[in-house]
Design a protein around this motif. Structure first.
Motif, PDB file in Angstrom:
ATOM      1  N   GLN A  16     -22.405 -98.203 -77.734  1.00 26.21           N
ATOM      2  CA  GLN A  16     -22.246 -98.946 -78.982  1.00 26.21           C
ATOM      3  C   GLN A  16     -21.241 -98.245 -79.896  1.00 26.21           C
ATOM      4  N   ALA A  17     -21.348 -96.941 -80.011  1.00 25.20           N
ATOM      5  CA  ALA A  17     -20.454 -96.173 -80.888  1.00 25.20           C
ATOM      6  C   ALA A  17     -19.009 -96.267 -80.420  1.00 25.20           C
ATOM      7  N   GLY A  19     -17.550 -98.607 -79.024  1.00 25.66           N
ATOM      8  CA  GLY A  19     -17.001 -99.917 -79.355  1.00 25.66           C
ATOM      9  C   GLY A  19     -16.302 -99.945 -80.700  1.00 25.66           C
ATOM     10  N   ASP A  20     -16.690 -99.054 -81.588  1.00 23.28           N
ATOM     11  CA  ASP A  20     -16.078 -98.961 -82.914  1.00 23.28           C
ATOM     12  C   ASP A  20     -14.980 -97.911 -82.991  1.00 23.28           C
ATOM     13  N   LEU A  21     -14.635 -97.319 -81.851  1.00 26.81           N
ATOM     14  CA  LEU A  21     -13.622 -96.261 -81.810  1.00 26.81           C
ATOM     15  C   LEU A  21     -12.514 -96.660 -80.828  1.00 26.81           C
ATOM     16  N   THR A  91     -14.674 -90.837 -85.889  1.00 29.10           N
ATOM     17  CA  THR A  91     -14.485 -91.866 -86.909  1.00 29.10           C
ATOM     18  C   THR A  91     -13.596 -91.350 -88.035  1.00 29.10           C
ATOM     19  N   GLU A  94     -10.019 -91.195 -86.806  1.00 29.42           N
ATOM     20  CA  GLU A  94      -9.425 -92.541 -86.785  1.00 29.42           C
ATOM     21  C   GLU A  94      -8.936 -92.950 -88.167  1.00 29.42           C
TER      22      GLU A  94
END
Length: 100
Positions: A16-17, A19-21, A91, A94
């Motif tokens: 899940q994590a 997917g945001d990176l 994060t 990014e």
């Protein structure tokens, strides 16, 4: 929080994590991404920014630099896993280069 206050991520939480990176991959060595910048000066400046963030968390990447390329691995060596802290650091990294 101390670096040992974080926990290993379950495979589900890690999926899940990630997917945001964008561009980050899960490898045996940890969360991994290669950043390609315009030139060496920008790559070095980027590394300096990452170093300052890493220092605030007392959690430091394994990385390398060759000309305009910066390769980063994030792994919690004390826990021997990819942890919540690695995702936090990824994060934050990014956010340094939102348009890359």
């Amino acid at each position: 929080m101390q670096t040992n206050d974080y926990q290993c991520l379950s495979p589900e939480a890690l999926a899940q994590a990630i997917g945001d990176l964008p561009g980050w991959q899960i490898t045996a060595q940890g969360l991994h991404k290669v950043f390609t910048l315009k030139d060496f000066s920008r790559a070095f400046a980027f590394m300096t920014q990452v170093a300052m963030i890493a220092e605030t968390y007392n959690h430091h990447p394994d990385w390398s630099n060759s000309y305009h390329r910066v390769e980063i691995y994030l792994f919690h060596h004390q826990l021997k896993c990819i942890s919540e802290l690695d995702v936090i650091l990824a994060t934050r990294i990014e956010q340094l280069l939102p348009s890359h």
